[in-house]
Scaffold this motif. Structure first.
Motif, PDB file in Angstrom:
ATOM      1  N   LEU A   4       0.699  -1.256   0.144  1.00 34.81           N
ATOM      2  CA  LEU A   4       0.080  -0.128   0.204  1.00 34.81           C
ATOM      3  C   LEU A   4       0.918   1.130  -0.037  1.00 34.81           C
ATOM      4  O   LEU A   4       1.523   1.540   0.908  1.00 34.81           O
ATOM      5  CB  LEU A   4      -0.817  -0.030   1.287  1.00 34.81           C
ATOM      6  CG  LEU A   4      -1.784   1.040   1.373  1.00 34.81           C
ATOM      7  CD1 LEU A   4      -2.723   1.458   0.449  1.00 34.81           C
ATOM      8  CD2 LEU A   4      -2.497   1.176   2.759  1.00 34.81           C
ATOM      9  N   THR A   5       0.957   1.981  -0.961  1.00 34.40           N
ATOM     10  CA  THR A   5       1.587   3.047  -1.232  1.00 34.40           C
ATOM     11  C   THR A   5       1.053   4.216  -0.790  1.00 34.40           C
ATOM     12  O   THR A   5       0.013   4.729  -1.315  1.00 34.40           O
ATOM     13  CB  THR A   5       2.167   3.285  -2.882  1.00 34.40           C
ATOM     14  OG1 THR A   5       2.818   2.166  -2.995  1.00 34.40           O
ATOM     15  CG2 THR A   5       3.247   4.491  -2.832  1.00 34.40           C
ATOM     16  N   ILE A   6       1.532   5.124   0.344  1.00 36.92           N
ATOM     17  CA  ILE A   6       1.123   6.335   0.641  1.00 36.92           C
ATOM     18  C   ILE A   6       2.188   7.399   0.310  1.00 36.92           C
ATOM     19  O   ILE A   6       3.189   7.389   0.897  1.00 36.92           O
ATOM     20  CB  ILE A   6       0.820   6.420   2.294  1.00 36.92           C
ATOM     21  CG1 ILE A   6      -0.337   5.334   2.536  1.00 36.92           C
ATOM     22  CG2 ILE A   6       0.547   7.757   2.872  1.00 36.92           C
ATOM     23  CD1 ILE A   6      -0.611   5.281   3.858  1.00 36.92           C
ATOM     24  N   GLU A   7       1.813   8.511  -0.194  1.00 34.62           N
ATOM     25  CA  GLU A   7       2.668   9.650  -0.611  1.00 34.62           C
ATOM     26  C   GLU A   7       2.164  10.735   0.432  1.00 34.62           C
ATOM     27  O   GLU A   7       0.842  11.122   0.638  1.00 34.62           O
ATOM     28  CB  GLU A   7       2.324  10.170  -2.102  1.00 34.62           C
ATOM     29  CG  GLU A   7       2.770   8.982  -3.221  1.00 34.62           C
ATOM     30  CD  GLU A   7       2.147   9.444  -4.404  1.00 34.62           C
ATOM     31  OE1 GLU A   7       2.889   9.591  -5.526  1.00 34.62           O
ATOM     32  OE2 GLU A   7       0.932   9.394  -4.533  1.00 34.62           O
ATOM     33  N   MET A   8       3.534  11.181   1.032  1.00 38.73           N
ATOM     34  CA  MET A   8       3.049  12.255   1.811  1.00 38.73           C
ATOM     35  C   MET A   8       3.821  13.596   1.094  1.00 38.73           C
ATOM     36  O   MET A   8       4.751  13.551   0.883  1.00 38.73           O
ATOM     37  CB  MET A   8       3.983  12.072   3.235  1.00 38.73           C
ATOM     38  CG  MET A   8       3.871  13.232   4.137  1.00 38.73           C
ATOM     39  SD  MET A   8       4.888  12.855   5.681  1.00 38.73           S
ATOM     40  CE  MET A   8       4.699  14.573   6.734  1.00 38.73           C
ATOM     41  N   VAL A   9       2.845  14.396   0.911  1.00 35.31           N
ATOM     42  CA  VAL A   9       3.098  15.473   0.263  1.00 35.31           C
ATOM     43  C   VAL A   9       3.137  16.749   1.342  1.00 35.31           C
ATOM     44  O   VAL A   9       2.318  16.924   2.249  1.00 35.31           O
ATOM     45  CB  VAL A   9       1.990  16.175  -0.652  1.00 35.31           C
ATOM     46  CG1 VAL A   9       2.189  17.342  -1.240  1.00 35.31           C
ATOM     47  CG2 VAL A   9       1.517  15.052  -1.717  1.00 35.31           C
ATOM     48  N   SER A  10       4.441  17.320   1.466  1.00 38.71           N
ATOM     49  CA  SER A  10       5.040  18.116   2.508  1.00 38.71           C
ATOM     50  C   SER A  10       5.864  19.110   2.227  1.00 38.71           C
ATOM     51  O   SER A  10       6.603  18.852   1.163  1.00 38.71           O
ATOM     52  CB  SER A  10       5.465  17.300   3.671  1.00 38.71           C
ATOM     53  OG  SER A  10       6.430  16.438   3.454  1.00 38.71           O
ATOM     54  N   ASP A  11       6.340  20.030   3.083  1.00 39.55           N
ATOM     55  CA  ASP A  11       7.512  20.852   2.920  1.00 39.55           C
ATOM     56  C   ASP A  11       8.407  20.857   4.310  1.00 39.55           C
ATOM     57  O   ASP A  11       7.592  21.016   5.344  1.00 39.55           O
ATOM     58  CB  ASP A  11       6.494  22.432   2.671  1.00 39.55           C
ATOM     59  CG  ASP A  11       7.682  23.492   1.954  1.00 39.55           C
ATOM     60  OD1 ASP A  11       9.042  23.066   2.338  1.00 39.55           O
ATOM     61  OD2 ASP A  11       7.333  24.422   1.536  1.00 39.55           O
ATOM     62  N   PRO A  12       9.544  20.905   3.988  1.00 39.24           N
ATOM     63  CA  PRO A  12      10.419  20.917   5.217  1.00 39.24           C
ATOM     64  C   PRO A  12      10.440  22.294   5.959  1.00 39.24           C
ATOM     65  O   PRO A  12      10.934  22.271   7.068  1.00 39.24           O
ATOM     66  CB  PRO A  12      11.913  20.567   4.550  1.00 39.24           C
ATOM     67  CG  PRO A  12      11.735  20.805   3.360  1.00 39.24           C
ATOM     68  CD  PRO A  12      10.401  20.815   2.774  1.00 39.24           C
ATOM     69  N   SER A 102      12.658  26.470  -0.235  1.00 39.58           N
ATOM     70  CA  SER A 102      12.769  25.115   0.118  1.00 39.58           C
ATOM     71  C   SER A 102      12.914  24.158  -1.002  1.00 39.58           C
ATOM     72  O   SER A 102      13.034  22.995  -1.015  1.00 39.58           O
ATOM     73  CB  SER A 102      11.852  24.487   1.111  1.00 39.58           C
ATOM     74  OG  SER A 102      10.461  24.678   0.349  1.00 39.58           O
ATOM     75  N   PHE A 103      13.191  24.647  -2.258  1.00 38.31           N
ATOM     76  CA  PHE A 103      13.083  24.074  -3.207  1.00 38.31           C
ATOM     77  C   PHE A 103      14.263  22.875  -3.339  1.00 38.31           C
ATOM     78  O   PHE A 103      14.234  21.840  -3.769  1.00 38.31           O
ATOM     79  CB  PHE A 103      13.082  24.879  -4.644  1.00 38.31           C
ATOM     80  CG  PHE A 103      13.093  23.964  -5.724  1.00 38.31           C
ATOM     81  CD1 PHE A 103      11.887  23.587  -6.414  1.00 38.31           C
ATOM     82  CD2 PHE A 103      14.177  23.780  -6.831  1.00 38.31           C
ATOM     83  CE1 PHE A 103      11.837  22.623  -7.609  1.00 38.31           C
ATOM     84  CE2 PHE A 103      14.234  23.109  -7.684  1.00 38.31           C
ATOM     85  CZ  PHE A 103      12.943  22.446  -8.089  1.00 38.31           C
TER      86      PHE A 103
END
Length: 222
Positions: A4-12, A102-103
């Motif tokens: 089960l793949t979960i993608e966490m979309v986030s910014d440090p 943060s790029f």
């Protein structure tokens, strides 16, 4: 067992995302019967920040209003500090002087993830910024972080100085914006089901179980 793949979309540079990282990891521990693959995807909360970054306090005051005890900014920081204490996260907001772009940090996560060190890179970036007030837009700082998590420093330095994965990272960011994501952390399971916000580990575990139950090859989970 199908993964089960979960993608966490986030910014440090997002404090809620550090909280979200700890909670999704705890949630995964709560569902050992499900094989979860956690991937990290880029999202800049403010892509208009210049490469050299800006003054943190000026930026936050413009975004959230003056820094007063009754202000929105102070209330948010206090809530995060309290939530962070429960998760073992040391937020040191008073030490922050710089709000970086943060790029390039996202590029580092991409390379680390390719070496199976995505979670280590995310944790190290959050710690560098929110605990130690380091400029995670600076290439030397990013090279330090890369070296500390076991990546080849000289290779990362050369990659950062080049255009490596710039187009690919921007394309990924744009994809998630087109999907309607406007805030982070956001968790996307199998590119079908999403939940937004640093929810509790228990709620995220329910999200994982519910998604797994919808997969034909995962029947029996629930």
């Amino acid at each position: 067992m199908t993964k089960l793949t979960i993608e966490m979309v986030s910014d440090p540079v997002c404090p809620w995302c550090w909280l979200g990282l700890r909670r999704i990891q705890s949630a995964i521990d709560l569902v050992p019967e499900i094989d979860v693959e956690l991937l990290f995807k880029p999202f800049e909360l403010d892509p208009t920040i210049p490469e050299g970054g800006v003054n943190y306090r000026d930026y936050m005051a413009k975004k959230f209003g003056p820094e007063t005890e009754e202000g929105r900014w102070s209330a948010m920081r206090q809530a995060l500090i309290e939530y962070g204490e429960a998760e073992g996260i040391p937020y040191h907001f008073n030490d922050l002087k710089h709000r970086p772009n943060s790029f390039d940090a996202h590029r580092l996560v991409r390379w680390a993830q390719g070496q199976g060190k995505g979670a280590e890179a995310k944790e190290a970036l959050f710690s560098a910024y929110f605990e130690h007030a380091r400029d995670i837009g600076d290439h030397d700082v990013l090279a330090d972080i890369a070296e500390n998590i076991g990546l080849e420093r000289d290779i990362v330095e050369k990659l950062l100085a080049s255009d490596a994965d710039v187009a690919e990272t921007r394309e990924e960011e744009e994809l998630f914006r087109q999907m309607g994501i406007g805030g982070v952390p956001t968790y996307i399971a199998m590119r079908k089901v999403a939940v937004q916000g640093a929810e509790s580990a228990e709620k995220l575990a329910k999200f994982i179980r519910a998604t797994a139950a919808q997969m034909p090859q995962q029947r029996g989970y629930g």
